[in-house]
Scaffold this motif. Structure first.
Motif, PDB file in Angstrom:
ATOM      1  N   ALA A 166       0.809  -1.221   0.000  1.00 14.14           N
ATOM      2  CA  ALA A 166       0.000   0.000   0.000  1.00 14.14           C
ATOM      3  C   ALA A 166       0.842   1.271   0.000  1.00 14.14           C
ATOM      4  N   PRO A 167       1.854   1.402   0.869  1.00 14.00           N
ATOM      5  CA  PRO A 167       2.644   2.635   0.821  1.00 14.00           C
ATOM      6  C   PRO A 167       3.421   2.811  -0.472  1.00 14.00           C
ATOM      7  N   LYS A 168       3.844   1.726  -1.101  1.00 14.72           N
ATOM      8  CA  LYS A 168       4.557   1.863  -2.378  1.00 14.72           C
ATOM      9  C   LYS A 168       3.602   2.337  -3.473  1.00 14.72           C
ATOM     10  N   TRP A 169       2.400   1.767  -3.487  1.00 17.97           N
ATOM     11  CA  TRP A 169       1.380   2.195  -4.445  1.00 17.97           C
ATOM     12  C   TRP A 169       1.043   3.667  -4.253  1.00 17.97           C
ATOM     13  N   LEU A 226       3.968  10.561  -6.637  1.00 17.97           N
ATOM     14  CA  LEU A 226       4.986  10.988  -7.597  1.00 17.97           C
ATOM     15  C   LEU A 226       4.345  11.493  -8.890  1.00 17.97           C
ATOM     16  N   GLU A 227       3.323  10.789  -9.345  1.00 15.99           N
ATOM     17  CA  GLU A 227       2.632  11.211 -10.562  1.00 15.99           C
ATOM     18  C   GLU A 227       2.009  12.596 -10.387  1.00 15.99           C
ATOM     19  N   ALA A 249       1.973  -2.719  -8.245  1.00 17.14           N
ATOM     20  CA  ALA A 249       1.710  -4.098  -8.662  1.00 17.14           C
ATOM     21  C   ALA A 249       1.215  -4.977  -7.526  1.00 17.14           C
ATOM     22  N   ALA A 250       1.795  -4.833  -6.358  1.00 19.10           N
ATOM     23  CA  ALA A 250       1.441  -5.720  -5.242  1.00 19.10           C
ATOM     24  C   ALA A 250       0.047  -5.441  -4.679  1.00 19.10           C
ATOM     25  N   MET A 251      -0.556  -4.321  -5.050  1.00 21.08           N
ATOM     26  CA  MET A 251      -1.906  -4.022  -4.563  1.00 21.08           C
ATOM     27  C   MET A 251      -2.964  -4.882  -5.251  1.00 21.08           C
ATOM     28  N   ASN A 252      -2.647  -5.373  -6.448  1.00 20.79           N
ATOM     29  CA  ASN A 252      -3.593  -6.199  -7.194  1.00 20.79           C
ATOM     30  C   ASN A 252      -4.951  -5.503  -7.293  1.00 20.79           C
TER      31      ASN A 252
END
Length: 471
Positions: free
Chosen positions: A47-50, A56-57, A187-190
């Motif tokens: 979640a924090p990476k997503w 950033l965007e 990606a890991a959030m699916n």
């Protein structure tokens, strides 16, 4: 002509009150903002990476509004930053400080390498109001208890927030940038990303709006409403503070103005900002708080560290049979955040009723929270477990049933997040089943479980372990 200045962007995704960016603009010459995706980014939870990717965007778009851009590079910052200096002819590199031990070690090496190459390298404050090494007891030591820490800083001057630069001169030729979408930070959030996304308040403008709305309509009642999870009584700014989309100084000055206007809850809001500062103070002076018991004699406490236990799985999935605990964990999975009262109850239940190590919970939050913050997460878990500073005494075990009666009398919170007991479940309760992994095999039509550990039984077990401790 003045050589370009690289501004190394990290957890400071804003244009206003950004000391490094302001200094670069004031220096003259081209300004080249750059973000480096290194191991510290890759090691973030799902979640924090997503959320970082979304931030950033949004920040890149804000820079484009200043006729600038955000250069993206991946690799070891110790190599990437010096390489960009060579590529762009930059004579100066600015950035705002980080305080966790891995970032500190990295930044020291980058600064040393740049200075050895004759490049000006300077770091600035900005993620905190009070640099950890500047707050000392009368004996010259760091603070270990929050209340004296608060008293020592509450009257300190906090500089007025800096305005956003009016312009950011561009170089004649921009260096190449990697594409953010290629990084696949979400990606890991699916499938959970689509569920959480509507609850995100993204970027600097949204953060300022959030602060303004809170000060206008909610801060006056903050003393009481902040503890009631069924109503929207908090600032919700943790998400934005975590990525620097708003600065603590901006929040502080807004709180000070509200206090001068006689709004009763403003001082409590300021205390919460300082609680965050206290977490960073402790992380700086005792970095073991991130990985080991802050109270070192707690190393012998008999916590269970086996994450494969059925009780741990039930806890993670919001199926403990304890409504307050389950509602809070489901809220986190749907929104990426959790009400602070819920965090205390969830943590107490895991570490005391279930006798599981706080590291299990800390790691789960690190994976699931969009407002994840290394210092606040670690201190919060250790405070709840009893092993940390200003800790709730281990023998004080929150009763999640009486806590629910006290803070969610009408069950507004529980009914919003738990679907199984209701004929017409709330849409957010149903959204939980759209967010979770299919492998959990859970459905809103399931029967709600009996408690895996009843509160009275868990409390007795916790007290027995505490009373018979060997430390």
């Amino acid at each position: 002509m003045t050589s370009p200045t690289l501004v190394w962007i990290r957890r400071d995704l804003r244009l206003s009150d950004h000391a490094a960016l302001a200094a670069a603009a004031a220096r003259g010459g081209p300004v080249i903002p750059v973000f480096v995706r290194d191991d510290l980014v890759d090691d973030l939870g799902a979640a924090p990476k997503w959320r970082f990717g979304l931030g950033l965007e949004c920040h890149a778009e804000a820079l484009e509004g200043k006729d600038s851009r955000l250069i993206l590079r991946s690799g070891d910052a110790r190599e990437v930053i010096p390489a960009l200096v060579q590529e762009t002819g930059a004579g100066t590199v600015y950035w705002q400080r980080a305080y966790d031990p891995k970032s500190v070690a990295r930044d020291k090496e980058v600064k040393a390498a740049l200075k050895d190459a004759g490049v000006v390298a300077k770091s600035f404050a900005g993620h905190l109001m009070f640099e950890p090494w500047t707050v000392e007891t009368k004996q010259g030591d760091y603070y270990k208890v929050y209340t004296p820490f608060w008293k020592s800083v509450r009257d300190r001057a906090v500089g007025e927030p800096l305005p956003a630069p009016s312009s950011l001169p561009a170089p004649d030729t921009w260096p190449d940038s990697e594409a953010l979408e290629d990084w696949a930070l979400g990606a890991a959030m699916n499938r959970g990303a689509d569920v959480v996304r509507p609850f995100v308040q993204l970027g600097e403008q949204a953060a300022q709006s959030r602060l303004g709305a809170f000060m206008a309509s909610k801060v006056a009642d903050y003393d009481t409403t902040r503890d009631i999870p069924g109503i929207d009584g908090t600032s919700n700014l943790s998400e934005n503070l975590a990525l620097g989309e708003i600065s603590p100084a901006q929040c502080w000055h807004a709180g000070q103005r509200a206090m001068q206007e006689g709004k009763a809850g403003a001082e409590t809001f300021l205390k919460e900002l300082v609680w965050r500062e206290f977490a960073y103070h402790l992380m700086w002076h005792t970095p073991r708080i991130l990985s080991d018991n802050w109270r070192e004699d707690w190393a012998a406490f008999p916590w269970n560290e086996d994450e494969r236990r059925a009780e741990v799985k039930a806890w993670k999935r919001g199926r403990t049979g304890i409504r307050f605990v389950d509602a809070a964990l489901r809220e986190m999975y749907v929104t990426g955040r959790m009400h602070n009262r819920g965090r205390m109850i969830v943590a107490s239940y895991l570490t005391k009723h279930l006798m599981c190590h706080w590291k299990i919970g800390m790691a789960w939050f690190e994976d699931c929270l969009i407002d994840w913050d290394p210092a606040s997460n670690a201190m919060g878990w250790q405070w709840s477990a009893g092993s940390g500073p200003d800790a709730t005494p281990y023998f004080r075990v929150f009763n999640p049933v009486t806590q629910l009666d006290k803070f969610d009398k009408d069950r507004d919170y529980v009914s919003r997040w738990i679907a199984e007991e209701y004929a017409n479940p709330h849409r957010d309760a149903l959204a939980y089943f759209d967010a979770i992994p299919r492998s959990w095999s859970m459905s809103s039509s399931d029967t709600y479980p009996d408690p895996i550990v009843p509160p009275d039984e868990g409390r007795k077990r916790a007290l027995s372990a505490y009373e018979n401790r060997s430390f």
